[in-house]
Write an enzyme that holds these catalytic residues in place. Structure first.
Site, PDB file in Angstrom:
ATOM      1  N   LYS A 194       0.846  -1.200   0.000  1.00  0.00           N
ATOM      2  CA  LYS A 194       0.000   0.000   0.000  1.00  0.00           C
ATOM      3  C   LYS A 194       0.877   1.245   0.000  1.00  0.00           C
ATOM      4  CE  LYS A 194      -1.799   2.628   3.066  1.00  0.00           C
ATOM      5  NZ  LYS A 194      -1.719   3.914   2.352  1.00  0.00           N
ATOM      6  N   GLY A 246       7.054   4.525   8.213  1.00  0.00           N
ATOM      7  CA  GLY A 246       6.174   5.666   8.424  1.00  0.00           C
ATOM      8  C   GLY A 246       6.428   6.263   9.787  1.00  0.00           C
ATOM      9  N   THR A 248       6.294   7.101  13.838  1.00  0.00           N
ATOM     10  CA  THR A 248       6.385   6.301  15.063  1.00  0.00           C
ATOM     11  C   THR A 248       4.988   6.060  15.638  1.00  0.00           C
ATOM     12  OG1 THR A 248       8.618   7.040  15.507  1.00  0.00           O
ATOM     13  CG2 THR A 248       7.351   6.310  17.408  1.00  0.00           C
ATOM     14  N   GLU A 249       4.149   7.068  15.514  1.00  0.00           N
ATOM     15  CA  GLU A 249       2.791   6.950  16.059  1.00  0.00           C
ATOM     16  C   GLU A 249       2.026   5.787  15.408  1.00  0.00           C
ATOM     17  OE1 GLU A 249       0.738  10.444  14.991  1.00  0.00           O
ATOM     18  OE2 GLU A 249      -1.143   9.823  15.936  1.00  0.00           O
ATOM     19  N   GLU A 268      10.236   0.801  10.301  1.00  0.00           N
ATOM     20  CA  GLU A 268      11.199   1.876  10.011  1.00  0.00           C
ATOM     21  C   GLU A 268      10.462   3.170  10.295  1.00  0.00           C
ATOM     22  OE1 GLU A 268      14.229   1.307   9.241  1.00  0.00           O
ATOM     23  OE2 GLU A 268      14.279  -0.692   8.373  1.00  0.00           O
ATOM     24  N   CYS A 302      13.331  10.772   6.840  1.00  0.00           N
ATOM     25  CA  CYS A 302      13.272  10.198   8.194  1.00  0.00           C
ATOM     26  C   CYS A 302      14.595  10.359   8.924  1.00  0.00           C
ATOM     27  CB  CYS A 302      12.900   8.731   8.115  1.00  0.00           C
ATOM     28  SG  CYS A 302      13.963   7.818   6.995  1.00  0.00           S
TER      29      CYS A 302
END
Ligand code: NAD
Length: 794
Positions: A194, A246, A248-249, A268, A302
């Site tokens: 996705k 993506g 951390t949340e 990651e 990132c």
């Protein structure tokens, strides 16, 4: 003035836009409307057929309508992937290599249209998509074509996992797709991927390349959509692994949703990486480095070097140089080959950046924005510096994910190290210094998955990339990245485990023994009374009283973790010394073998021969890990650029181990020995049913020169102590051998600091077998890889 000098002085840039006709023709050929790529075909989503808008962030122009995959579509994609999995897994490595090679070639042949599409969709400069993103994508497929070819020799017997779900972000859309797809396919998995909702176009273009390259239908499926689509994929019961890149949340959410499912997970996540400039650095080089660290890809990286730490003596000079350099920056049309920075991916992200900068300012930060013009229509944000920061300032702590550099100075290398490591993230770090000794010492000390010395934001398919702490776990690239997509043929015994009850005393049985035999907790190398003062009788197999044991509580765990944290010098002990101590432990256990054998017979009721065998196997296991201590080596990589890249194994830190009831001595030693062999410290919760083996064992530790705090033993109720460990934010890892329900609980409770968990999902391990009960899997779980990049030459 000579003519050339005059031209040089007066010449101003003219725009040099890349042609976008081919990309637009492709969009038009699809009627600027896209369905889902499932089973090798374009299909319309089932049901409501909702779409979302894909826009060009540089202008706001509508580019295409993209389908939103609902749960039924995700189901169809997973079913296609599951159907295709057996045949794809069975193909010879060479056949898979040919398909990956064809993909690499097709990426190269389509490089221009891919670069333009990426710039149109994401807003990043064509210079970067053309020279960095797309070439790295091709390199990834080439490199992994090679792995597909070699896997049978390099990882014999290892098997693919099956259907893999992959969810990627918007900042490097095609590159993240390549990082995910190439290793998964090389290993023989099938994939449902996705893309991020802001940036689906290059993934959709790539779908067509898959058909052209001969990827069998169902091997790669691409479902577009936002969070709900990702969630349906994460929750799907047939998916064997989730690979996520993506925030951390969202990573936390995925950890908690997959808890107890047995799904493998790699994360990651975000970062707030330090960029450290020592006073002996080449300052002009450091400025160019900073440009690449935080203004590459509009800072939407990132591993962006978003925290500048500069030695005080050169701070003013460096800031002056940065400002002078930024004064000549160009922001504008991403398709213009002359610009330095393009558009922020979406107005929502630009507003988020602006809000965080405003917050940093209101907290006392001094904000400087590069005085540059840019088109009014698009989603642009100027390069920004924030100074006068305290370490609590938002700009210093939070990932802004935009072109914003937070600046602080330091007076000593020790202070730089402390400031660098004072972050919940640990993705990357950059060090700028002309003194290689100092740079390497600092590289060793910073807590990050990747360290760049005198270079920054370097990536290669052969070199592991990934974070520690709240930046996630798992690595992408090279052999380590492949291991995320492989499993051994047999990891567990078929039966599932249950916790044995504490053991019942025959009625009328009591301590009986005139000597007080209450075993205490073992914390910081000392025997400690339990905090709650509670003890209980332990029964022998036939219901006699074998002795008393402490009942540990939350406070005991806290003390044990603190003691383990305090024993950090163990991580710096040489591997040779750690090996010597493990041999010494083995020797001392050997001296007391009879006593341990008798204890095993008494407590568990096994035969004398079986007990002797368990003690002998425990001694042998200690020998094994003494041997491994200095042999679990890293690697040196040679990426295409002139760099040496080192992968170094580092201890994970403090690891909790919750031991099985089966084989209480061998199980305990099989878990403790690999942990300490690699320089970790541990807090062990021994079998609740047979704790006295562990409390006898600490007497062995006491006589073996093991520094206090390296091994701590807390007896008590296994499941509740395990939960306390899972929730403890100073623990870096937790290995759990218990029930399926306990495994779920541990994974769900680990999200506070995203500690690395390794649970048995209720399966039993064959502790006797060296293939299953010891070796590389344990060592890998006890370590993390730091990748250090060293450029050479002028
Ligand atoms: P994000 O977490 O919002 O979204 C990432 C992906 O997850 C998207 O495809 C999104 O649709 C999907 N998603 C969102 N909610 C989901 C849910 N509940 N379940 C399943 N999927 C869900 O991140 P983003 O804003 O797209 O990307 C920026 C973040 O990514 C930054 O924090 C950045 O640091 C991180 N990032 C990390 C790396 C790395 O390698 N460590 C690389 C690139 C980006």
């Amino acid at each position: 003035m000579s003519d050339v000098a005059a031209i040089f002085e007066t010449m101003s840039y003219g725009p040099a836009p890349e042609a976008d006709a081919a990309a637009r023709a492709w969009l038009a050929a699809h009627g600027a409307r896209f369905g889902l790529y499932i089973n090798g075909q374009w299909v319309a989503p089932v049901g409501a057929a909702a779409t979302f808008d894909c826009r060009n962030p540089a202008t706001g122009e509508h580019l295409a309508a993209i389908a939103i995959a609902g749960p039924a579509d995700v189901d169809a994609a997973v079913a296609a992937a599951a159907a295709a999995a057996p045949a794809w897994a069975k193909r010879r490595g060479h056949e898979r290599a040919r398909v990956l090679y064809a993909l690499a070639r097709l990426v190269q042949k389509s490089s221009r249209v891919l670069a333009v599409l990426e710039s149109l969709d994401n807003g990043k400069p064509i210079r970067e998509t053309r020279d960095i993103d797309v070439p790295l994508v091709a390199r990834h497929f080439y490199h992994h074509a090679g792995w597909a070819q070699l896997l049978a020799q390099e990882a014999p017997q290892m098997l693919p996992l099956g259907v893999v779900g992959q969810v990627i972000p918007w900042n490097f859309p095609l590159l993240m797709l390549a990082w995910k797809l190439a290793p998964a396919l090389a290993c023989g998995n099938t994939v449902v991927l996705k893309p991020a909702e802001f940036t689906s176009l290059t993934a959709l273009y790539f779908a067509e390349l898959c058909s052209e390259a001969g990827v069998p239908p169902g091997v790669v499926n691409i479902v577009t959509g936002a969070a709900e689509t990702g969630q349906a994929l994460v929750d799907h019961p047939v998916v064997a692994k989730i690979a996520f890149t993506g925030s951390t949340e969202v990573g936390r959410m995925i950890r908690s949703r997959t808890a107890g499912s047995g799904k493998r997970l790699s994360l990651e996540l975000g970062g707030k990486s330090p960029f450290i400039v020592l006073e002996d650095a080449d300052l002009d080089g450091a400025v160019e480095g900073l440009i690449d660290a935080i203004w590459f890809n509009q800072g939407e990286v990132c591993c962006a070097g978003s925290r500048l730490l500069v030695e005080e003596s050169v701070a003013a000079r460096l800031l002056e140089k940065i400002k002078a350099r930024l004064a000549n920056f160009r922001i504008g049309n991403p398709l213009d080959k002359c610009i330095d920075m393009g558009a922020i991916v979406d107005p929502i992200q630009r507003e988020r950046i602006d809000r965080l900068v405003g917050q940093a300012e209101s907290e006392g930060g001094q904000v400087w924005r590069a005085p540059l013009g840019f088109p009014a229509a698009g989603s642009y944000y100027p390069p920004t510096l924030i100074t006068h920061l305290g370490s609590a300032n938002t700009a210093w702590r939070e990932e802004i994910f935009g072109p914003v550099l937070a600046v602080m100075s330091f007076r000593s290398v020790a202070e730089a190290q402390q400031l660098a490591n004072n972050s919940r993230y640990g993705l990357s770090a950059t060090i700028w210094s002309e003194n290689i000794n100092r740079a390497l010492e600092l590289a060793n000390a910073v807590k990050a998955g990747v360290v760049w010395i005198n270079c920054t934001n370097q990536f290669d398919a052969a070199c592991p990339f990934g974070g520690i702490k709240e930046s996630g776990y798992g690595r992408e690239g090279g052999l380590l990245g492949l291991q995320e997509y492989l499993k051994p043929p047999r990891e567990w015994l078929a039966e599932t485990t249950v916790r044995l009850p504490a053991g019942e005393l025959r009625s009328g049985a009591s301590g009986g023994d005139p000597i007080d035999r209450t075993a205490k907790q073992y914390i910081g190398g000392r025997q400690m009374r339990p905090d709650g003062g509670e003890t209980r009788l332990v029964a022998t197999h036939d219901g006699r009283a074998a002795g008393r044991v402490s009942v540990g509580n939350r406070k005991d765990i806290r003390d044990a973790v603190e003691a383990a944290c305090g024993a950090e010098s163990w991580a710096k002990a040489t591997a040779h010394l750690r090996a010597q101590i493990l041999y010494f432990i083995a020797e001392n256990l050997s001296i007391r073998a009879r006593e341990f054998k008798a204890r095993l017979v008494d407590l568990t009721g096994v035969t004398a021969a079986a007990a002797r065998r368990e003690v002998a196997a425990s001694i042998e296991r200690l020998f094994s890990y003494a041997a491994w201590a200095d042999k679990f080596e890293g690697a040196v990589h040679r990426p295409p650029a002139r760099q040496l890249v080192l992968s170094v194994h580092e201890p994970l830190g403090v690891i909790g181990v919750v031991c099985p009831d089966a084989l209480p001595l061998l199980g305990l030693i099989s878990l403790i020995a690999p942990v300490i062999a690699l320089g970790n410290r541990c807090v062990a919760v021994p079998s609740e049913r047979y704790p006295l083996l562990a409390t006898d064992f600490y007497q062995v530790l006491d006589t073996s020169d093991l520094p206090g705090g390296v091994v701590n033993i807390v007896t008590g109720a296994s499941e509740s102590l395990a939960k306390t460990l899972a929730e403890h934010d100073q623990l870096d890892g937790l290995w759990y051998h218990g029930t399926a329900a306990g495994s779920r609980l541990i994974e769900a409770a680990s999200i506070g600091n995203l500690k690395r968990t390794w649970v048995n999902d209720g399966h039993a391990r064959d502790w006797w077998s060296p293939q299953s009960g010891e070796g590389r899997a344990f060592l890998a779980a006890a370590s993390q890889v730091k990748t250090i990049w060293l450029p050479y030459g002028d």
